[in-house]
Design an enzyme around this catalytic site. Sequence first.
Site, PDB file in Angstrom:
ATOM      1  N   GLY A  49       1.695   2.655   1.153  1.00 38.90           N
ATOM      2  CA  GLY A  49       0.377   2.138   0.808  1.00 38.90           C
ATOM      3  C   GLY A  49      -0.160   1.397   2.014  1.00 38.90           C
ATOM      4  N   GLN A  54      -5.423  -4.840   6.517  1.00 42.15           N
ATOM      5  CA  GLN A  54      -4.309  -4.666   7.457  1.00 42.15           C
ATOM      6  C   GLN A  54      -4.733  -3.958   8.735  1.00 42.15           C
ATOM      7  OE1 GLN A  54      -1.580  -2.993   4.205  1.00 42.15           O
ATOM      8  NE2 GLN A  54      -0.146  -3.986   5.595  1.00 42.15           N
ATOM      9  N   CYS A 103       6.596  -4.529   4.103  1.00 35.87           N
ATOM     10  CA  CYS A 103       5.170  -4.457   4.388  1.00 35.87           C
ATOM     11  C   CYS A 103       4.997  -4.150   5.867  1.00 35.87           C
ATOM     12  CB  CYS A 103       4.506  -5.794   4.041  1.00 35.87           C
ATOM     13  SG  CYS A 103       2.737  -5.838   4.371  1.00 35.87           S
ATOM     14  N   LEU A 104       4.089  -3.251   6.168  1.00 39.42           N
ATOM     15  CA  LEU A 104       3.855  -2.917   7.584  1.00 39.42           C
ATOM     16  C   LEU A 104       3.360  -4.121   8.374  1.00 39.42           C
ATOM     17  CD1 LEU A 104       2.207   0.600   7.149  1.00 39.42           C
ATOM     18  CD2 LEU A 104       4.488   0.111   8.051  1.00 39.42           C
ATOM     19  N   HIS A 145       1.068  -4.785  -4.810  1.00 38.48           N
ATOM     20  CA  HIS A 145       1.261  -5.226  -3.417  1.00 38.48           C
ATOM     21  C   HIS A 145      -0.026  -5.019  -2.615  1.00 38.48           C
ATOM     22  CE1 HIS A 145       3.792  -5.444   0.408  1.00 38.48           C
ATOM     23  NE2 HIS A 145       2.653  -4.934   0.824  1.00 38.48           N
ATOM     24  N   GLU A 146      -0.634  -3.833  -2.740  1.00 45.77           N
ATOM     25  CA  GLU A 146      -1.830  -3.526  -1.940  1.00 45.77           C
ATOM     26  C   GLU A 146      -3.023  -4.376  -2.385  1.00 45.77           C
ATOM     27  OE1 GLU A 146      -1.313  -2.093   0.695  1.00 45.77           O
ATOM     28  OE2 GLU A 146       0.607  -1.202   0.175  1.00 45.77           O
ATOM     29  N   HIS A 149      -3.120  -7.760  -0.867  1.00 47.63           N
ATOM     30  CA  HIS A 149      -3.672  -7.835   0.498  1.00 47.63           C
ATOM     31  C   HIS A 149      -5.172  -8.146   0.470  1.00 47.63           C
ATOM     32  CE1 HIS A 149      -0.393  -6.747   3.169  1.00 47.63           C
ATOM     33  NE2 HIS A 149      -0.064  -5.706   2.424  1.00 47.63           N
TER      34      HIS A 149
HETATM   35 NI    NI Z   1       1.760  -4.699   2.674  1.00 46.62          NI
END
Ligand code: NI
Length: 166
Positions: A49, A54, A103-104, A145-146, A149
């Site tokens: 995702g 981000q 998480c990236l 999670h997304e 953000h």
């Molecule tokens: Ni993330």
Amino acid sequence: MTIRPVLQLGDPRLRQKALPIRADQLGSDWLSELVRDLLETQAARQGVGLAAPQIGEPWRVVVVGSGRPCQRYPKAPVIPRQVLINPRLTPLDRASELGEEGCLSVPGQRARVRRWMRVHCQALSSDGRPWERTLEGFAARVAQHELDHLDGILFPDRLASAQELD
Ligand code: NI
């Protein structure tokens, strides 16, 4: 299309509250490009995702699912890839569970995070049409999670207590 740098923990842009996409922005070349960049960056980074903040875009746009096995979560079920614009989540009941997340934007860290097991998700798809689904398990986790953000929340903010981690 462009693979964009993914902002890293500590960048204040990850902590901003993202803005809703306005009706007059739907269908625009600008939004199409943002979505393409989000998808291309996600694919390049093997994410399951990715959220627009981000890649430094302060808008309520996320992609959930990769549509193919994902190196970062090899044991997780494959989730169809879906772009969600102005998404909203409602838990369907009180059931929650711990599961591992990364998480990236938080390189090298994994932790178990408590999330709702079943959520109802309402959004617009990338073509601006209403979209809604009930999501369960890993798909519900990725969506939560997304969406976090979009409100400047990163998974370390939601870490379970030390007791729960055992
Ligand atoms: Ni993330």
